[in-house]
Design a protein around this motif. Structure first.
Motif, short mmCIF file in Angstrom:
data_model
loop_
_atom_site.label_atom_id
_atom_site.label_comp_id
_atom_site.label_asym_id
_atom_site.label_seq_id
_atom_site.Cartn_x
_atom_site.Cartn_y
_atom_site.Cartn_z
N TRP A 202 60.34 8.69 -96.95
CA TRP A 202 60.95 9.49 -98.01
C TRP A 202 61.41 10.23 -97.75
O TRP A 202 60.22 10.62 -97.21
CB TRP A 202 60.47 9.49 -99.02
CG TRP A 202 59.78 8.10 -100.19
CD1 TRP A 202 59.01 6.87 -99.98
CD2 TRP A 202 61.12 7.68 -101.50
NE1 TRP A 202 58.96 6.29 -100.59
CE2 TRP A 202 60.18 6.50 -100.93
CE3 TRP A 202 61.92 8.16 -101.60
CZ2 TRP A 202 60.69 5.71 -102.64
CZ3 TRP A 202 62.55 7.04 -102.56
CH2 TRP A 202 61.55 5.89 -102.95
N GLN A 203 62.23 10.95 -98.37
CA GLN A 203 62.59 12.82 -97.59
C GLN A 203 62.67 13.73 -98.33
O GLN A 203 63.16 13.60 -100.31
CB GLN A 203 64.02 12.92 -97.13
CG GLN A 203 64.25 14.39 -96.58
CD GLN A 203 65.94 14.23 -95.69
OE1 GLN A 203 66.78 14.72 -97.15
NE2 GLN A 203 66.03 14.24 -94.83
N PHE A 204 61.92 15.11 -98.49
CA PHE A 204 61.45 15.56 -99.08
C PHE A 204 61.96 17.13 -99.12
O PHE A 204 62.16 17.21 -97.76
CB PHE A 204 59.90 16.50 -99.45
CG PHE A 204 59.20 15.29 -100.01
CD1 PHE A 204 58.44 14.85 -101.43
CD2 PHE A 204 58.94 13.96 -99.09
CE1 PHE A 204 57.44 13.68 -101.95
CE2 PHE A 204 58.40 12.67 -100.11
CZ PHE A 204 57.43 12.76 -101.41
N THR A 205 62.68 18.44 -99.96
CA THR A 205 63.41 18.96 -100.19
C THR A 205 62.79 20.18 -100.98
O THR A 205 62.13 19.65 -102.25
CB THR A 205 64.74 18.87 -100.19
OG1 THR A 205 65.71 17.53 -99.45
CG2 THR A 205 66.09 19.58 -100.21
N LYS A 206 62.85 20.87 -99.54
CA LYS A 206 62.80 22.74 -100.94
C LYS A 206 63.39 23.52 -101.18
O LYS A 206 63.57 23.37 -99.44
CB LYS A 206 61.09 22.84 -100.46
CG LYS A 206 60.08 23.52 -101.44
CD LYS A 206 59.05 24.02 -101.50
CE LYS A 206 58.33 25.15 -101.74
NZ LYS A 206 56.93 25.33 -101.71
N ASN A 207 63.67 23.80 -101.97
CA ASN A 207 64.67 25.60 -101.49
C ASN A 207 66.15 24.59 -101.05
O ASN A 207 66.69 25.92 -99.68
CB ASN A 207 63.68 26.30 -100.97
CG ASN A 207 62.53 27.05 -101.70
OD1 ASN A 207 63.11 26.51 -102.82
ND2 ASN A 207 62.17 27.34 -101.46
N ASP A 208 66.65 23.88 -101.01
CA ASP A 208 67.59 23.18 -100.28
C ASP A 208 67.55 23.47 -98.86
O ASP A 208 68.64 22.36 -97.78
CB ASP A 208 68.36 24.29 -100.68
CG ASP A 208 69.14 24.41 -101.83
OD1 ASP A 208 69.03 22.79 -102.96
OD2 ASP A 208 69.77 24.62 -102.75
N PHE A 209 67.02 23.79 -98.40
CA PHE A 209 66.91 23.92 -96.14
C PHE A 209 65.35 23.58 -95.86
O PHE A 209 65.74 22.92 -94.97
CB PHE A 209 67.29 25.81 -95.86
CG PHE A 209 65.68 25.79 -96.68
CD1 PHE A 209 64.79 26.59 -95.83
CD2 PHE A 209 66.33 27.06 -98.06
CE1 PHE A 209 63.69 27.10 -95.75
CE2 PHE A 209 65.35 27.86 -98.27
CZ PHE A 209 64.21 28.21 -97.28
#
Length: 303
Positions: A202-209
């Motif tokens: 799974w790929q987690f993203t925070k604050n779009d970057f």
């Protein structure tokens, strides 16, 4: 080749469905002789054998099976067209067959089909739930709901809503270990959904970057989403589940949303139809009701 008499296609399809000239004639309300003669003429026109006759049954040849599959679609389209044109108003009529995955079908679609049936009593609904892809034409499905990401297809599709994927667990799981970032997750047991292509990565993203890809540690692997939910509620481990399945469980405290500041890839909910110029009113009416329900739920979430 001269144009085919559509009545002969109907007679032929009835014989294949009944596996008998006699039973087909009874269903059509005509004599066995007429049915036999019309099917024989169809074979002559097509210059191929469509049926194999035995003492007990009538079976289609390979060519007959191919023609029958097309006949079913042609005759059903004709029935839908006549039903639509015969109406003096826009009320849907006729059987509506819908296919959907188990999770979305059970928790979201079933209540909507119940409301649809009450609103349009002349339009009964046959809801087919399966996590595997169903051939819409061969299964005579009017409408399929597909959740996630559409593959390239000749089918026609309309996006009717979206869903988020949430990492969740029973409260007892998160109390045992501190989870402050995705890198903490591989140390915890995970309930993998075998219906997904990559159930552990799974790929987690925070604050779009800020992006982190994590491979979970499998404790269980289950091939249906409702069963994954049940195992997660029972404390078997963390899991990733669609928001429409777990929102109420989070609200009542049976599940905890893990790492809410991080997001997982969102997906779409699509209405998918067999390719056709004619869209029966029963299909468009159901899709309209489904879209309105998604708008209502989206409005509740935004408040």
């Amino acid at each position: 080749m001269e144009s085919i008499n559509l009545n002969r296609l109907a007679y032929f399809a009835a014989v294949v469905d009944a596996a008998s000239f006699t039973q087909a004639a009874d269903r059509l309300g005509i004599t066995k002789t007429v049915v036999s003669q019309q099917v024989a003429r169809l074979e002559q026109e097509l210059k191929t054998s469509l049926l194999v006759r035995t003492t007990r049954r009538v079976e289609p040849t390979e060519a007959g099976r191919l023609l029958h599959a097309r006949c079913v679609m042609i005759l059903r389209e004709a029935e839908n067209a006549f039903a639509e044109l015969a109406q003096t108003n826009t009320e849907p009529v006729g059987l509506l067959r819908i296919a959907a995955p188990n999770d979305y079908g059970s928790y979201t679609l079933a209540p909507i089909t119940a409301a649809f049936s009450k609103k349009f009593p002349n339009c009964p609904v046959d809801l087919v739930l399966a996590d595997s892809r169903i051939d819409l034409v061969a299964s005579q499905i009017d409408l399929a709901i597909r959740v996630g990401w559409l593959d390239d297809s000749s089918l026609q599709a309309r996006r009717i809503g979206n869903f988020r994927q949430l990492l969740v667990a029973a409260p007892g799981i998160v109390k045992k270990r501190a989870v402050t970032q995705p890198g903490n997750l591989p140390s915890l047991p995970f309930v993998a959904n075998g219906a997904l292509r990559e159930p552990l990565q799974w790929q987690f993203t925070k604050n779009d970057f800020d992006r982190q890809t994590v491979r979970m540690t499998q404790a269980l692997r289950i091939n249906t989403t409702p069963a994954v939910l049940a195992a997660t509620l029972a404390g078997a481990g963390l899991s990733v589940l669609p928001d429409f399945l777990v929102t109420n469980e989070i609200k009542n405290g049976r599940l905890v949303h893990i790492l809410p500041a991080w997001t997982l890839p969102a997906g779409g909910i699509h209405a998918v139809y067999p390719a056709a110029r004619f869209r029966p009113r029963k299909v468009t009416a159901f899709v309209e009701m489904l879209i309105e329900e998604h708008k209502r739920k989206d409005g509740m979430r935004s408040r």
